[in-house]
Design a protein around this motif. Structure first.
Motif, PDB file in Angstrom:
ATOM      1  N   GLN A   8       0.886  -1.270   0.039  1.00 24.29           N
ATOM      2  CA  GLN A   8       0.095   0.098   0.058  1.00 24.29           C
ATOM      3  C   GLN A   8       0.779   1.224  -0.185  1.00 24.29           C
ATOM      4  OE1 GLN A   8      -2.835   0.044   3.251  1.00 24.29           O
ATOM      5  NE2 GLN A   8      -3.909   1.961   2.490  1.00 24.29           N
ATOM      6  N   SER A   9       1.817   1.207   0.821  1.00 23.99           N
ATOM      7  CA  SER A   9       2.847   2.473   0.875  1.00 23.99           C
ATOM      8  C   SER A   9       3.437   2.545  -0.472  1.00 23.99           C
ATOM      9  CB  SER A   9       3.727   2.267   1.969  1.00 23.99           C
ATOM     10  OG  SER A   9       3.333   2.290   3.021  1.00 23.99           O
ATOM     11  N   SER A  12       1.492   4.213  -2.762  1.00 22.25           N
ATOM     12  CA  SER A  12       1.124   5.705  -2.463  1.00 22.25           C
ATOM     13  C   SER A  12       2.317   6.404  -3.080  1.00 22.25           C
ATOM     14  CB  SER A  12       1.063   5.761  -0.987  1.00 22.25           C
ATOM     15  OG  SER A  12      -0.205   5.037  -0.369  1.00 22.25           O
ATOM     16  N   LEU A  15       1.769   6.611  -6.904  1.00 22.74           N
ATOM     17  CA  LEU A  15       0.785   7.828  -7.368  1.00 22.74           C
ATOM     18  C   LEU A  15       1.313   9.048  -7.101  1.00 22.74           C
ATOM     19  CD1 LEU A  15      -2.399   5.929  -6.290  1.00 22.74           C
ATOM     20  CD2 LEU A  15      -1.923   6.551  -8.490  1.00 22.74           C
ATOM     21  N   LEU A  16       2.004   9.244  -6.079  1.00 28.38           N
ATOM     22  CA  LEU A  16       2.256  10.690  -5.621  1.00 28.38           C
ATOM     23  C   LEU A  16       3.432  10.996  -6.578  1.00 28.38           C
ATOM     24  CD1 LEU A  16       2.736  10.682  -1.724  1.00 28.38           C
ATOM     25  CD2 LEU A  16       1.105  11.938  -3.069  1.00 28.38           C
ATOM     26  N   CYS A  61      -6.120   7.672  -7.263  1.00 29.10           N
ATOM     27  CA  CYS A  61      -5.878   8.468  -5.980  1.00 29.10           C
ATOM     28  C   CYS A  61      -6.973   8.593  -4.947  1.00 29.10           C
ATOM     29  CB  CYS A  61      -5.406   9.840  -6.505  1.00 29.10           C
ATOM     30  SG  CYS A  61      -3.813   9.863  -7.170  1.00 29.10           S
ATOM     31  N   MET A  64      -7.086   5.285  -3.298  1.00 26.47           N
ATOM     32  CA  MET A  64      -6.066   4.959  -2.219  1.00 26.47           C
ATOM     33  C   MET A  64      -6.291   5.775  -1.161  1.00 26.47           C
ATOM     34  SD  MET A  64      -3.148   3.677  -1.440  1.00 26.47           S
ATOM     35  CE  MET A  64      -2.564   2.969  -3.037  1.00 26.47           C
ATOM     36  N   ALA A  65      -6.743   7.002  -1.321  1.00 26.08           N
ATOM     37  CA  ALA A  65      -7.112   8.171   0.055  1.00 26.08           C
ATOM     38  C   ALA A  65      -8.235   7.345   0.876  1.00 26.08           C
ATOM     39  CB  ALA A  65      -7.607   9.234  -0.615  1.00 26.08           C
ATOM     40  N   ILE A  68      -6.657   4.478   2.770  1.00 17.54           N
ATOM     41  CA  ILE A  68      -5.581   4.807   3.745  1.00 17.54           C
ATOM     42  C   ILE A  68      -6.766   5.270   4.881  1.00 17.54           C
ATOM     43  CG2 ILE A  68      -4.233   6.759   4.239  1.00 17.54           C
ATOM     44  CD1 ILE A  68      -2.824   6.342   1.842  1.00 17.54           C
ATOM     45  N   THR A  72      -6.618   1.484   7.394  1.00 17.14           N
ATOM     46  CA  THR A  72      -5.637   1.687   7.989  1.00 17.14           C
ATOM     47  C   THR A  72      -5.598   1.885   9.411  1.00 17.14           C
ATOM     48  OG1 THR A  72      -4.499   2.371   5.904  1.00 17.14           O
ATOM     49  CG2 THR A  72      -3.240   2.535   7.785  1.00 17.14           C
TER      50      THR A  72
END
Length: 72
Positions: A8-9, A12, A15-16, A61, A64-65, A68, A72
């Motif tokens: 997952q990280s 992230s 994507l960033l 995105c 993913m948001a 998270i 999480t």
């Protein structure tokens, strides 16, 4: 834990990077277009992904948001 060992990280971070490179290319296109090959060419490729696949990147995105924030 490192982003390399947590999936997952890692997603992230990718994507960033895509979003950041696409944004920086919109601000400074001459700098990004000058470095199409080599190590800095990775950032140009990420910017192209962000520009051409922007609806898919935006959905990724948002997903993913949400993941998270709530899982999480």
């Amino acid at each position: 834990m490192s982003a390399l060992f947590n999936f997952q990280s890692l997603l992230s971070v990718i994507l960033l990077l895509i979003c950041t490179c696409a944004y920086l290319r919109s601000l400074f296109p001459s700098i990004m277009d000058r470095n199409k090959t080599g190590l800095l060419g990775v950032f140009w490729k990420l910017a192209r992904i962000g520009e051409r696949k922007s609806p898919y990147v935006a959905v990724a995105c948002v997903v993913m948001a949400i993941s998270i924030l709530f899982w999480t």
